[in-house]
Design an enzyme around this catalytic site. Structure first.
Site, PDB file in Angstrom:
ATOM      1  N   HIS A 462       0.909  -1.385   0.021  1.00  0.00           N
ATOM      2  CA  HIS A 462      -0.031   0.156  -0.087  1.00  0.00           C
ATOM      3  C   HIS A 462       0.779   1.167   0.070  1.00  0.00           C
ATOM      4  CE1 HIS A 462      -3.450   2.543   1.159  1.00  0.00           C
ATOM      5  NE2 HIS A 462      -2.530   3.319   1.784  1.00  0.00           N
ATOM      6  N   GLU A 463       1.668   1.492   0.891  1.00  0.00           N
ATOM      7  CA  GLU A 463       2.569   2.527   1.143  1.00  0.00           C
ATOM      8  C   GLU A 463       3.392   2.640  -0.277  1.00  0.00           C
ATOM      9  OE1 GLU A 463       1.764   4.673   2.854  1.00  0.00           O
ATOM     10  OE2 GLU A 463       0.716   3.548   4.292  1.00  0.00           O
ATOM     11  N   HIS A 466       1.960   4.395  -3.065  1.00  0.00           N
ATOM     12  CA  HIS A 466       2.046   5.885  -2.885  1.00  0.00           C
ATOM     13  C   HIS A 466       3.277   6.294  -3.428  1.00  0.00           C
ATOM     14  CE1 HIS A 466      -1.737   6.738  -0.695  1.00  0.00           C
ATOM     15  NE2 HIS A 466      -1.341   5.972   0.322  1.00  0.00           N
ATOM     16  N   GLU A 491      -6.009   7.539  -2.289  1.00  0.00           N
ATOM     17  CA  GLU A 491      -5.541   6.150  -1.719  1.00  0.00           C
ATOM     18  C   GLU A 491      -5.852   5.249  -2.742  1.00  0.00           C
ATOM     19  OE1 GLU A 491      -4.147   5.746   1.026  1.00  0.00           O
ATOM     20  OE2 GLU A 491      -4.305   7.872   1.904  1.00  0.00           O
ATOM     21  N   TYR A 603     -11.121   7.030   2.291  1.00  0.00           N
ATOM     22  CA  TYR A 603     -10.493   5.564   2.466  1.00  0.00           C
ATOM     23  C   TYR A 603     -11.490   4.717   1.994  1.00  0.00           C
ATOM     24  CZ  TYR A 603      -5.825   6.603   4.884  1.00  0.00           C
ATOM     25  OH  TYR A 603      -4.836   7.137   5.273  1.00  0.00           O
TER      26      TYR A 603
END
Length: 668
Positions: A462-463, A466, A491, A603
């Protein structure tokens, strides 16, 4: 071309600094920015070249410096540097508020907007101009002088409150002492890392300490103390949030909005409070029956567990029961042993294989810098990233950092920080992005490397989503680079990449046992994948608790008792009992003090788009490079330079819909 021949055209940033240098550089940046504002205000005949491009070029060239100055508070080992970084951010924020109140600069931009032929501008330039004028208006320009001054004071107070709230979270050193008996069930690896104080074991509230206690401690009293302690840490933050909500309400009224959420949502995909509340309430209605069924199963499991251990059963499912019985269900019904699975995901090997995924999916090359690192901490990893659309002549993309283990004073959650945006320089060449993942995964021990739980692998993906969004940005202006998109879309690219950690083939490819190097067995993968939506109703109802709390406190005309509302709403929405406790989890709810205020719904909102993209472009063939590059170029590289909905329609070939999202949640 060998990786040895790849020499980045742009050096990585230097991280050698002192507290005095941080403050001096911040003041110098402010002085130069003020001079620019004076220059823009004095232009007699505003044009794209002498107003818009001058401001854009200055912001482009100084974004790295500003982000470096403010980033250090989250990662530096040196408290004096962290304090100086926080002080620098305060100076820069205060100046930013002053700058956004410059009526003379606003008039130059407004005159430009009124006189230029918009359709003759490049689309990104037109977007820059329109957004800039709107931003000035949203900061009070156009109001009478007295009202503008009041807006400015409110904004400065809000900025200070946000900084204090964040600093309290980052500097938190609270802990709870437990005996070994009280920690029965908690994995040995975890307990061995706890420091000893007065003969007891010290559990901090950092994730690698807290989560194993909540998941594995057999004692309900231990889990209760850990949960309530974590919820009630940072007591000083309560009054900061109360004050911030009050000031946000005043700010919205001054600017002509009914509520603060109306003010915020005007610039989001959702557009208004009514739409967000309808979305969240509809989701709550659909998810509640599923959540109640899941809770009944977990309550029965709790009953069996209590009876088997000779304990009294009170027919209540408490909030501190959730992680424990959720994990017990996975172990009993699906034979999921979290510790055993983590043995197949040693950190270094998992990172290597994860980056290989992104190399194939997006035609990239990650080259770790081993001998000539330029980092803020010795444990950081640094990568030069290249685009290999043309294998014979790779093009540099930017710099990527990983800072993965907890330490005192460091940011306590998992996040991506954009350090430098990409942009087009005046001579037409590129300035390349720099981005950093800051996480808190367990440290290696003398016996074992750092082993990632499956949910940590998902967090990592997930990170990094980004981070990839940041690295792929290819806009003219830093203003629109990478993740500079609507906050209720930001997101989606990261949420989409989480799907790869639930795809059987990809999960197997990602694995490598830390002792033998063997792949994770097929039966273990099959069992793990079956658990993806186990208790998914309760998980999403927990997210709804946060989202509804946020939108309600920012749209209510009345003052709300935050403690009472937080606890009551959690019982009603997340379907977990508070027992005889009162907790204040909002004291650590950093999102609604640091960017997601009136925006936490994003989110869930963005999951609709993430699911639609994955199902449409990747579900059948997750490693399809052609679709990966298409997605990279249409969604990621454009950042905020185009309307997100236009990008989605181009990628999908139709309007987005919620069919895939409903399937994922088990609602269709």
């Amino acid at each position: 071309m060998s990786t040895k021949a790849l020499i980045p055209p742009q050096q990585a940033p230097s991280w050698k600094t002192t507290p005095a240098e941080i403050l001096k550089q911040a003041q110098d940046l402010i002085d130069r920015a003020k001079s620019l504002d004076d220059e823009l205000a004095s232009v007699e005949s505003p044009s794209i070249a002498n107003v818009l491009e001058r401001q854009a070029q200055f912001n482009n060239a100084n974004a790295l410096l500003e982000n470096q100055l403010t980033f250090q508070q989250h990662v530096s080992e040196d408290k004096e540097i962290r304090d100086a970084s926080t002080q620098a951010e305060k100076l820069l924020r205060d100046f930013g508020i002053e700058s956004q109140q410059r009526e003379d600069v606003y008039k130059s931009f407004q005159t430009l907007l009124d006189t230029v032929v918009l359709d003759q501008l490049a689309p990104e330039t037109k977007r820059y101009l329109e957004k800039t004028v709107r931003e000035y208006k949203r900061n009070g320009l156009g109001l009478p002088v007295e009202d503008r001054l009041e807006v400015k004071e409110i904004q400065k107070k809000l900025s200070d409150l946000s900084l204090k709230f964040s600093k309290n979270l980052g500097e938190n050193t609270e802990y709870i002492l437990f005996t070994e008996e009280e920690l029965e069930g908690v994995p040995k690896d975890t307990v061995e890392q706890f420091a000893k104080v007065d003969g007891k074991l010290k559990m901090t509230f950092k994730y690698p300490d807290l989560f194993p206690v909540l998941k594995f401690a057999k004692s309900a009293e231990t889990r209760k103390r850990a949960f309530i302690g974590d919820q009630n840490k940072n007591a000083d933050n309560e009054h900061l949030l109360v004050e911030a909500i009050k000031l946000r309400k005043q700010l919205a009224k001054k600017l002509g909005y009914e509520t603060f959420s109306d003010y915020v949502l005007e610039e989001r995909m959702a557009k208004d409070t009514k739409t967000v509340k309808a979305f969240l309430e509809d989701l709550k209605t659909k998810l509640k029956p599923l959540g109640l069924k899941e809770r009944d199963v977990l309550l029965q499991l709790k009953k069996q567990d209590c009876e088997s251990r000779g304990l009294a059963f009170d027919n209540e499912y408490y909030v501190w029961d959730n992680r424990f019985y959720d994990n017990l269900l996975l172990e009993k019904e699906f034979q999921i042993d979290e510790q055993k699975i983590s043995e197949y995901f040693p950190m270094d090997s998992t990172i290597e294989k994860m980056l290989e995924f992104f190399e194939k999916l997006f035609n990239l090359k990650f080259v770790e810098q081993l001998e000539s690192k330029s980092t803020w901490h010795k444990d950081c990893k640094q990568f030069a990233v290249w685009n290999e659309d043309d294998k014979a002549s790779p093009q540099f993309v930017g710099w990527l950092y990983f800072d993965l283990h907890p330490r005192d004073g460091k940011y306590g959650h998992a996040a991506n920080f954009g350090i430098a945006p990409g942009y087009t320089k005046e001579d037409g060449s590129r300035s390349y992005p720099v981005t950093a993942l800051v996480c808190n995964f367990s440290k290696p021990t003398a016996e074992k490397p750092s082993l990632l739980k499956h949910d940590e692998v998902t967090t990592f993906f997930h990170e990094l989503g980004h981070g990839i969004h940041d690295l792929m940005g290819n806009t003219k202006y830093a203003k629109f680079h990478g993740t500079s998109v609507s906050w209720d879309f930001v997101e989606a690219p990261s949420q989409m990449l989480e799907y790869w950690t639930w795809s059987p083939n990809e999960l197997k490819q990602l694995s490598s046992h830390y002792k033998t190097g063997e792949r994770i067995p097929d039966d273990l993968v099959a069992q793990l994948v079956k658990t993806k939506h186990v208790n998914g109703g309760l998980f999403n109802l927990r997210q709804l608790h946060f989202g509804l709390f946020d939108i309600t406190v920012h749209s209510s005309e009345e003052d709300i008792d935050l403690t009472s509302f937080w606890n009551k709403l959690r019982q009603e929405t997340a379907l977990v009992a508070n027992g005889d406790t009162v907790s204040k989890g909002f004291q650590s709810f950093g999102h609604i003090m640091g960017g997601y205020q009136a925006g936490y719904y994003g989110y869930l909102w963005s999951q609709v788009f993430a699911a639609d993209i994955y199902y449409t472009k990747f579900k059948q063939d997750p490693m399809n490079t052609a679709n990966g590059v298409l997605y990279r170029d249409i969604v990621l590289s454009r950042g905020g330079s185009r309307d997100e909905m236009d990008n989605l329609k181009e990628l999908l070939g139709r309007e987005p819909n919620n069919e895939a999202f409903s399937k994922e949640l088990g609602l269709a």
